[in-house]
Motif scaffolding. Structure first.
Motif: not given
Length: 116
Positions: A36-60
């Motif tokens: 729950p304390l993650a809500a207090a971290i302003p630098t935790l942005e949407r891109k940290h939660f889900a972004s396209l993998c740069t190497k397909k070997a690691f998934g989508d």
């Protein structure tokens, strides 16, 4: 900490579905439920939660929230006793994602900083 007030739940718009938004939402829910304390971290942005993998070997998609979340919680002295690394924190995030979710097929913690 009242998470619905800080981060109001946004229903998925089924008329304009977005896989990246759905993946992001699944990871956000898992992170905020488990840490729950993650809500207090302003630098935790949407891109940290889900972004396209740069190497397909690691998934989508990848979730990179574990590393920055681990650093902040460690700094604040707020890590759970069984979380000793960003990898173990990433595993906690995975454990919080329902196995019957209709979006994500496979989850794993990558070697290194704890990317999922």
């Amino acid at each position: 900490l009242n998470l619905p007030i800080l981060f109001p739940s946004q229903p998925l718009d089924l008329t304009a579905p977005s896989l990246s938004r759905a993946v992001c939402r699944i990871f956000q829910d898992a992170v905020y439920t488990t840490f729950p304390l993650a809500a207090a971290i302003p630098t935790l942005e949407r891109k940290h939660f889900a972004s396209l993998c740069t190497k397909k070997a690691f998934g989508d998609y990848q979730c990179t929230a574990a590393m920055s979340l681990f650093q902040k919680l460690k700094l604040w002295g707020a890590l759970p006793p069984d979380v000793v690394s960003s990898q173990s924190l990433a595993q906690k995030i995975i454990d919080a994602i329902p196995i019957d979710n209709p979006v994500i097929d496979e989850l794993a913690v990558a070697k290194g900083p704890g990317f999922i």
